[in-house]
Write a protein that holds these residues in place. Structure first.
Motif, short mmCIF file in Angstrom:
data_model
loop_
_atom_site.label_atom_id
_atom_site.label_comp_id
_atom_site.label_asym_id
_atom_site.label_seq_id
_atom_site.Cartn_x
_atom_site.Cartn_y
_atom_site.Cartn_z
N LEU A 43 43.07 16.85 0.44
CA LEU A 43 43.89 16.64 1.63
C LEU A 43 43.13 15.84 2.68
O LEU A 43 43.72 15.06 3.41
CB LEU A 43 44.36 17.97 2.20
CG LEU A 43 45.48 17.86 3.24
CD1 LEU A 43 46.71 17.23 2.62
CD2 LEU A 43 45.85 19.21 3.80
N GLU A 65 41.17 13.47 2.04
CA GLU A 65 41.31 12.09 1.61
C GLU A 65 42.63 11.51 2.10
O GLU A 65 42.71 10.37 2.55
CB GLU A 65 41.23 12.05 0.08
CG GLU A 65 41.02 10.68 -0.49
CD GLU A 65 40.88 10.69 -2.00
OE1 GLU A 65 40.25 11.62 -2.53
OE2 GLU A 65 41.43 9.80 -2.64
N ALA A 66 43.67 12.34 2.03
CA ALA A 66 44.98 11.88 2.47
C ALA A 66 45.04 11.74 3.98
O ALA A 66 45.70 10.86 4.50
CB ALA A 66 46.06 12.84 2.00
N ALA A 67 44.34 12.62 4.69
CA ALA A 67 44.44 12.64 6.14
C ALA A 67 43.58 11.56 6.79
O ALA A 67 43.80 11.20 7.93
CB ALA A 67 44.04 14.00 6.69
N CYS A 68 42.61 11.06 6.08
CA CYS A 68 41.62 10.15 6.67
C CYS A 68 42.28 8.83 7.07
O CYS A 68 42.82 8.14 6.23
CB CYS A 68 40.48 9.88 5.70
SG CYS A 68 39.24 8.78 6.37
N PRO A 69 42.21 8.46 8.35
CA PRO A 69 42.84 7.20 8.76
C PRO A 69 42.05 5.98 8.32
O PRO A 69 42.61 4.90 8.25
CB PRO A 69 42.88 7.27 10.28
CG PRO A 69 42.20 8.50 10.69
CD PRO A 69 41.62 9.16 9.49
N VAL A 114 35.45 7.00 11.14
CA VAL A 114 35.71 6.76 12.56
C VAL A 114 35.52 8.02 13.39
O VAL A 114 35.82 8.03 14.58
CB VAL A 114 37.12 6.19 12.80
CG1 VAL A 114 37.26 4.85 12.12
CG2 VAL A 114 38.18 7.13 12.32
N PHE A 115 35.05 9.09 12.80
CA PHE A 115 34.73 10.32 13.51
C PHE A 115 35.90 10.85 14.33
O PHE A 115 35.75 11.20 15.49
CB PHE A 115 33.49 10.13 14.40
CG PHE A 115 32.28 9.72 13.61
CD1 PHE A 115 31.52 10.68 12.98
CD2 PHE A 115 31.92 8.39 13.47
CE1 PHE A 115 30.43 10.32 12.22
CE2 PHE A 115 30.84 8.03 12.70
CZ PHE A 115 30.09 8.99 12.08
N CYS A 116 37.08 10.84 13.70
CA CYS A 116 38.25 11.34 14.40
C CYS A 116 38.41 12.84 14.19
O CYS A 116 39.13 13.50 14.93
CB CYS A 116 39.51 10.62 13.94
SG CYS A 116 39.84 10.83 12.20
N PHE A 155 39.99 14.29 11.76
CA PHE A 155 41.26 14.66 11.14
C PHE A 155 41.06 15.38 9.81
O PHE A 155 41.85 16.23 9.42
CB PHE A 155 42.13 13.41 10.90
CG PHE A 155 42.84 12.93 12.14
CD1 PHE A 155 42.52 13.43 13.38
CD2 PHE A 155 43.86 11.99 12.05
CE1 PHE A 155 43.17 13.00 14.52
CE2 PHE A 155 44.52 11.55 13.18
CZ PHE A 155 44.18 12.05 14.41
N VAL A 186 38.75 17.49 9.16
CA VAL A 186 38.46 18.89 9.46
C VAL A 186 39.76 19.61 9.80
O VAL A 186 40.00 20.72 9.36
CB VAL A 186 37.45 18.99 10.62
CG1 VAL A 186 37.09 20.43 10.87
CG2 VAL A 186 36.23 18.16 10.34
N GLU A 187 40.60 18.92 10.58
CA GLU A 187 41.89 19.52 10.93
C GLU A 187 42.73 19.77 9.69
O GLU A 187 43.46 20.75 9.61
CB GLU A 187 42.67 18.58 11.85
CG GLU A 187 42.32 18.74 13.30
CD GLU A 187 43.06 17.73 14.16
OE1 GLU A 187 44.28 17.59 13.99
OE2 GLU A 187 42.39 17.08 14.96
N ALA A 188 42.62 18.86 8.71
CA ALA A 188 43.47 18.97 7.53
C ALA A 188 42.97 20.04 6.57
O ALA A 188 43.76 20.69 5.90
CB ALA A 188 43.53 17.63 6.81
N CYS A 189 41.67 20.24 6.50
CA CYS A 189 41.09 21.08 5.45
C CYS A 189 41.69 22.49 5.46
O CYS A 189 41.60 23.21 6.45
CB CYS A 189 39.58 21.18 5.63
SG CYS A 189 38.81 22.09 4.28
#
Lengths: 889, 407, 183
Positions: free
Chosen positions: C67, C69-73, C104-106, C108, C110-113
């Motif tokens: 996930l 991988e999917a969330a990464c912008p 890009v150190f956003c 996301f 971590v939020e998705a995991c």
């Protein structure tokens, strides 16, 4: 519901109902669900699938019916005249939401590890309904059922929609799955709660809306959003299935079918001619594409050993040596072979290369020992070489005659069409086969005939039709002479001879004939056991006689369908990659056609030519010095008696262009790596005449290149003007020469055939060799479901499913020989002997044994004789008489 | 308050009969310290006078608008950080506002206040950055140190708020990522108390400085009419006397809940725009202080499943939240079909997002109306007749950032 | 122009005022600090280098669900997962790459995991002469995780990913065996 279905089956009164203030009329007996879907609306549902009858287990497809207090399950409720139905209401939305919540309550928190995540109907429903609170939950905590080799069943995730069970039972008609209660929960298990042993078509996997059934071969390897999906054609058999190849980076991760739980919402156009499913080969046989054994770089023989070389070196070497041989010995010292697994574009480029650049007509394709014999005979009899029957016709046929074919094994998707007709459209299916095949078990008219008596069966059927007075009036008036000649010819056949040849009684023939003519639309499925025999050419002519006698010629929806083994056999004939065919499937000796092709190519066509057997002879005699084989492995295919090894060793230049290093490749001077179908663009012409687009799904392994591109480069290096840059150019060129190349022409009885008819019936058709006491067994090479040709034996997955290179013998014979499954026996014929393990098969008749043709270890094929048909030049090498002795260890 | 009226320069070509003169073409940039990144301007010069200036843009083009089509609406937020990288928060704000407008999504009140506070902090950072660099470009170095001192404080405040100083990604569709702690509020209050004297400090150095006046007064003059027809916005437009501020015209956030005014210039020259930005620093402080006083309690994210990712504790234990989480991050939420334009008053001017949705989880098309880009359209008009040394001032007067201009 | 203005102009009044201000700053404590001898205090919420975390018993948290991988912008994560050969049914990430040059150190990911296997740390000094070192693979990510465990946990708390260490204990189950849910 298709229009045909409505017109054929439902000639019932239509009734009117109101759906969301809109009036609609549907045939009586339609479910509310179908009526609403037909209006273009959607009702969410999880257990409904258009391929089978509604089951009504999920409880999501709720609608409001005026006058009823509770919401109604629309899939199982038939419409009633004047019914007032409401679909899009807030109450119904909430009711459906509740139903989905119920499923969620028993579902585990498996999304992170589940393979279906991202392609999960339960997820979609939960998300679309915006479910945020499901209340009390209950976990099942069941262990995963990992007994099957192919599929894992995780019953924690199961929502008990029964789509897997229903599709297996009603569509595939294998009925391998069932509900089973244990430990307080309902499970989906293989019949009898054992390890799943079925055809492994994987349709259950495709329709599973959650991750309860998972594919072992790609388990945990991906998430759907990581995969690039390409729809392309399968390159195993000629059923022409479109499949989704799902790729990550440079690896095929899995293959999915167009059939899935999802396609119930979509336009069914893509799957209209079938149900969209695949067979075991298509779905699970993808590992060969990723195989590490694939050729990655060209190889050139240096100092006796094959060494890696660059493309530039390899193609220059081939071009240089071909030019030298052509200069020294003339163009007829060069011959070419190409496999019918190549695309039409490859085949066209190759035949043009051989005929224009090299200047010889000594070329042949593997369709020679498959489809060519049929084409030659049918063209001779009816003027149209290609079968005209489509899958659609098979489904809606009134009667289907399957002869000489174990169609559920060789062409499972065609078999599904027959099964569809059988279960849904009341087709009269007549099967004549020596073995108790799957279809024999399902068909209403199964006939177990003697080994090799398929031709006699057809003759008997013709005789029974004529003598039973079942010839339609129309036929006698349209073809008076032919009918009369046929009548006298069959009269000369004696029932006794036919009865002894086939093992069927005269009354049985009469019954079969009656069943056969009972319907208007009749389809004959003509398998390889009748076509690819020493008397195959004659057998096809006999089938033409049967077609004439029963009025099938010119009857719409009637005809013959040829289940081919290789995907593009029909294409090889149509494109002209054979010595006796021109592009467009025209005869090579047809002067008008020759002139047309020659004019289009701007030059003359070479005369003469040689087919497969003649090429082998030519090489052996030393006349042919160079052989260019694309995907063909004559050494691995033809029996030892054909003398291929000896012949190949005499060659000055042997070029093997293949994806793998084959037996022939090991003897070659130059080996060129070719791309597989999934790695190139092009088209296939499948067995029932649909042009299947082949789309590149991933980059070719290593430096492998499409066949047409390699041939084009060699041609250019030889100084010829073959300059294709993409596959479509080649197809366009072919269609410019013969615009209707891929269309089958209309069939009509040819004049002047009457004379031959009498000749054909002078003696009854019998097997090539009579049983003798010395060689009492009839051995045949047969195709198994999980394999196709030799290519599939390179596939890790399919080998896991079936790697049995065993000789099958009948139970009775095993008993008399004193052997059991797994024992070693010695199989001998006048040509030699081989030791092989046996498998006892109760479905085989006494005196018959068979060995899967896909395996060469042990080389059972080498004890069989080869026989070349004088007319069609098709070699038959898959049957012969042998002796079996127990090997005492 | 600027009072002295100024006139755009009238330059007439004087031909000396004996000397041969010709136009000189000069490339300024893209490697030039005062072009604020990688802007190239082709100048046609008559002596030191600019006859024509052609900006050449695109050296920093990254295809951000195309990238948006490849990810979910949520995934685009970090990409907006990198438009105007000096003021990431405001880009985030403008983007999420556009998405929320198309979704017709109501954001919780606390979130609206927080968004306003942070946006104004970002405006202060932006103006401080402008002031420092503009003064530096013109030759006054000290102001740069002073403004960056305050800017650093606020950037560190951002770091504590969201974990990054520049690429913040703090705004979320439906709210904000993280609440402010009492500590952070205390820090901000302290800053707001300390800030006004600091503004005076900058002004002492610049306001009456004759060099500063000589380099800014009467430079890059544009009339109100021209400014409007070139589509200028923000301080560049207001410097010409047009009272147009989206925060007043179409209030969003908590701007309509607090007292503040819009400073307007008279002459439309660089000095007026300097004055407006200084005044806006004061107005922003006012807005922030009032918002901090009024900051309501409550949630910071809207409670809309599908559009807002569930909280982590629910994801761990609830299947329905787990499913939402997976759907949200892998395919995104379904956007209603339609198109929307939403402009937001960033410190540079009107930053607008135009989104076309075809009902899927990804934008079908996303267009960014970047004020820097629009302002560069007026560059030729505003620079003709000025000296070559003024080009630097004119770049600065727009407060351009090439990341936003080239996108 | 008034007389005062004229006078101010003549004596360079505004320049003197400016000089007064700058002169005063000679006696102000400097706001700069001498990196690398002095370092900033990094807040807990800081989004620094990514790391992978383990459970307290040492087992890897990551289940390879892809996930992140999917969330990464910026599409900088690549996860290769398969079934654990030792524990059937357990999905594990056999390879895990973060191309930190693309990151890009956003936060996301971590939020998705869904298992909080990823966290960001206060690590920001990892410049290298070899660009390939910036392709963080699984061992490297776990190494950072082990080193910066305290920071990583603080990050998760700061960003509302885990309430606190104790509260997080109840989530720490191992897929695919889910715990009985509190009703």
């Amino acid at each position: 519901m298709s229009e045909d279905l409505i017109s054929i089956i439902d000639q019932k009164a239509t009734i009117e109902l109101t759906v969301d203030d809109e009036k609609v009329s549907v045939p009586e007996g339609t479910s509310i669900y179908d009526a609403v879907i037909g209006m273009g609306k959607t009702i969410p549902s999880m257990c409904y699938h258009y391929t089978f009858n509604p089951f009504g287990s999920c409880g999501v497809c709720l609608v409001e019916v005026e006058g009823k207090k509770a919401p109604v399950r629309s899939c199982t409720s038939p419409v009633v005249a004047g019914m007032i139905v409401r679909v899009d209401t807030k109450t119904m939305f909430d009711a459906r939401k509740k139903a989905v919540e119920k499923h969620l309550q028993t579902h585990p928190l498996d999304c992170p590890v589940c393979d279906a995540d991202g392609h999960c109907e339960l997820q979609d429903m939960s998300f679309n309904f915006g479910i945020t609170q499901i209340g009390e939950v209950k976990q099942k905590g069941l262990p995963e059922d990992r007994r099957s080799t192919v599929l894992d069943f995780n019953m924690n995730r199961c929502i008990l929609c029964a789509q897997c069970i229903n599709i297996c039972k009603e569509v595939v008609m294998v009925d391998a799955l069932q509900f089973f209660k244990k430990g307080g929960f309902t499970h989906v298990v293989a019949k009898g709660d054992s390890a799943l042993e079925c055809e492994f078509c994987g349709d259950c996997l495709a329709v599973c809306p959650v991750g309860a059934i998972t594919n072992k071969f790609s388990k945990y390897l991906y998430k759907p959003w990581q995969l690039t999906k390409t729809v392309t054609a399968c390159n195993y058999c000629a059923d022409g299935c479109q499949m989704r190849v799902e790729v990550t980076d440079h690896t095929v991760v899995r293959v999915t079918s167009l059939l899935s739980w999802k396609d119930k919402w979509d336009d069914h156009a893509a799957t209209a001619d079938g149900h969209g499913g695949l067979c075991v080969k298509g779905r699970f046989g993808f590992a060969y594409i990723n195989s590490s054994e694939r050729l990655k770089k060209p190889l050139i023989r240096k100092n006796g050993a094959l060494a890696e070389a660059s493309w530039f070196e390899a193609t220059a070497e081939v071009a240089k040596r071909l030019k030298a041989i052509k200069a020294a010995h003339g163009p007829d010292a060069i011959a070419g072979l190409i496999t019918a697994r190549c695309t039409n574009e490859d085949l066209y480029a190759f035949q043009k290369f051989m005929r224009r650049t090299v200047g010889t007509n000594q070329l042949d394709s593997s369709a020679r020992y498959g489809h060519a014999s049929y084409c030659a005979a049918m063209e001779h009899a009816l003027g149209a070489a290609q079968p005209t029957v489509s899958f659609h016709d098979v489904t809606f046929a009134n009667t289907v005659l399957v002869v000489g074919s174990d169609v559920t094994e060789t062409n499972p998707i065609l078999a599904l069409r027959i099964k569809d007709g059988l279960s849904n459209y009341h087709a009269q299916v007549i099967v004549a086969h020596p073995v108790r095949t799957n279809l024999v078990k399902l068909a209403p008219f199964p006939y177990t005939i003697a080994v090799g008596s398929e031709g006699a069966f057809v003759q008997g059927l013709t005789k029974a039709v004529i003598e039973g007075g079942l010839v339609p009036q129309r036929v006698a008036s349209e073809h008076p002479t032919a009918t009369a000649v046929l009548q006298t010819a069959v009269a000369s056949l004696s029932w006794e001879a036919l009865e002894s040849a086939t093992g069927l009684s005269r009354e049985t023939f009469a019954e079969a004939a009656k069943a056969f003519v009972s319907g208007e639309r009749r389809v004959i499925v003509l398998g390889e056991q009748i076509v690819n025999r020493p008397d195959g050419y004659q057998n096809v002519l006999r089938v033409a006689d049967l077609m004439l006698a029963t009025g099938m010629i010119g009857q719409p929806g009637s005809g013959v369908i040829r289940p081919c083994e290789e995907n593009n056999e029909r294409g090889a004939v149509v494109v002209g990659a054979m010595a006796d065919r021109l592009p467009g499937g025209l005869r090579y000796d047809d002067p008008a056609a020759r002139a047309r092709v020659a004019a289009a190519w701007g030059g003359s066509l070479p005369s003469g030519g040689a087919t497969l057997a003649e090429i082998v002879d030519g090489i052996r005699s030393g006349r042919i010095k160079a052989l260019y084989a694309i995907g063909e492995n004559p050494l691995g295919t033809l029996p030892a008696s054909a003398g291929v090894r000896e012949a190949l060793s005499r060659l000055e230049l042997l070029v093997s262009q293949d994806a793998f290093l084959t037996d022939t490749g090991a003897m070659a001077h130059v080996v060129l790596p070719a791309a597989l179908a999934a790695e190139k663009d092009g088209t296939f012409l499948d067995g029932h005449g649909r042009l299947q687009p082949v789309v590149r799904a991933l980059d070719a392994k290593g430096e492998a290149r499409p066949d047409w591109a390699i041939v084009t480069e060699i041609a250019q290096l030889m100084g010829a003007s073959l300059d294709y840059t993409e596959a479509e150019e080649i197809r366009r060129e072919l269609l410019q020469i013969v615009p209707a190349a891929f269309d089958a022409g209309p069939a009509a009885l040819r004049d002047g055939l009457d004379g031959e008819v009498a000749l054909r019936y002078a003696q009854p058709a019998v097997a090539a060799d009579a049983p003798s006491s010395e060689y009492p067994f009839e051995l045949s090479l047969y195709q198994v479901l999980s394999h196709s040709g030799k290519m599939s034996t390179r596939d890790k997955g399919l080998l896991e499913i079936d790697a049995k290179s065993r000789l099958q013998i009948a139970a009775k014979d095993a008993e008399s020989l004193g052997v059991v499954s797994g024992d070693r026996v010695k199989v001998s014929s006048p040509l030699g002997s081989v030791e092989v393990r046996i498998d006892v098969n109760g479905d085989l008749p006494h005196g018959m044994c068979r060995f899967p043709e896909h395996f060469n270890d042990p080389a059972v094929k080498d004890v069989l004789p080869m026989w070349v048909d004088p007319v069609s030049k098709a070699p038959a090498f898959k049957a012969g008489r042998v002796r079996i002795e127990k090997v005492v260890p | 308050m600027p009072t002295t009226p100024a006139q755009p320069p009238v330059f007439t070509q004087k031909k000396l009969p004996l000397l041969r003169t010709e136009e000189l073409m000069l490339n300024m940039g893209p490697q030039h310290p005062s072009t604020h990144g990688v802007l190239k301007v082709v100048l046609e010069l008559e002596g030191e006078r600019i006859m024509k200036a052609t900006p050449v843009m695109g050296f920093l083009h990254r295809g951000v608008e195309k990238l948006a089509e490849d990810g979910t609406y949520h995934q685009f937020i970090p990409h907006t950080d990198r438009l105007d990288y000096v003021c990431a928060m405001y880009n985030n704000f403008a983007y999420v506002r556009a998405v929320e407008k198309l979704l017709d999504l109501k954001v919780p009140e606390r979130s609206e206040y927080l968004r306003t506070i942070v946006a104004e902090v970002q405006r202060i950072i932006g103006h401080l950055f402008w002031l420092g660099t503009q003064a530096l470009d013109i030759g006054a170095m000290t102001v740069f140190f002073y403004t960056f001192r305050e800017r650093e404080f606020l950037l560190d405040w951002f770091d504590q708020l969201c974990g990054a100083r520049l690429t913040t990604s703090w705004y979320r569709i439906g709210g904000v990522e993280r609440d402010v702690s009492q500590d952070l509020i205390g820090q901000l209050r302290y800053f707001m108390k300390e800030f006004p004297p600091k503004i005076d400090e900058y002004n002492v150095l610049l306001e009456k400085n004759r060099i500063w006046i000589a380099r800014t007064k009467g430079i890059a003059i544009i009339s109100a009419e021209d400014a409007l027809s070139f589509g200028l916005s923000g301080p560049t437009l207001r410097g010409s006397g047009v009272e147009y501020d989206l925060r007043k015209a179409e209030p969003y956030g908590a701007y309509d809940q607090v007292e503040w005014s819009v400073p307007i210039g008279v002459n439309g020259d660089t000095y007026d725009r300097y004055w407006i930005r200084i005044e806006e620093l004061k107005e922003s402080s006012k807005i922030i202080t009032q918002c901090l006083d009024k900051l309501p309690e409550g949630p910071i994210m809207a409670d809309v499943p599908q559009i807002v990712a569930p909280t982590k504790d629910r994801v761990f234990t609830n299947l329905e939240s787990m499913i939402m989480q997976f759907k949200f991050f892998s395919v995104g939420f379904p956007m209603p079909k339609g198109e929307i334009y939403c402009g937001t008053e960033a410190h540079k001017g009107e930053l607008g997002f135009y989104i076309v949705s075809n009902g899927e989880g990804k934008p079908y098309r996303l267009k960014i109306r970047a004020p820097s880009f629009i302002h560069m359209g007026a560059f030729d008009h505003m620079s003709r007749g000025y000296m070559i040394a003024d080009v630097v001032t004119i770049f600065g007067t727009y407060d351009i950032v090439m990341g936003e201009c080239d996108r | 122009m008034t007389l005062k203005e004229l006078f101010d102009k003549a004596v360079l009044r505004e320049i003197l005022d400016g000089l007064k201000t700058t002169f005063k700053h000679l006696f102000v404590k400097p706001v700069t600090f001498q990196y690398p001898h002095e370092k900033r205090a990094i807040p807990d919420a800081h989004r620094g280098a990514l790391c992978l975390l383990r459970y307290d018993d040492g087992a890897e948290r990551c289940v390879g669900c892809d996930l992140c991988e999917a969330a990464c912008p910026s599409r900088c994560i690549k996860v290769v997962s398969e079934e654990d050969p030792e524990t059937p049914l357990r999905r594990i990430a056999t390879e895990f790459y973060i191309d930190i040059t693309k990151c890009v150190f956003c936060g996301f990911c971590v939020e998705a995991c869904p298992v909080n296997a990823l966290a960001m740390t206060k690590m920001y000094e990892y410049s290298t002469a070899n660009k390939r070192d910036l392709m963080f693979d699984k061992p490297k990510l776990y190494q950072i995780g082990d080193q910066m465990l305290v920071d990583a946990k603080k990050y998760l708390v700061a960003h509302n990913q885990e309430e606190n260490d104790e509260a997080a204990m109840q989530y720490r189950y191992k897929f695919p065996y889910a715990p009985a849910k509190k009703s």
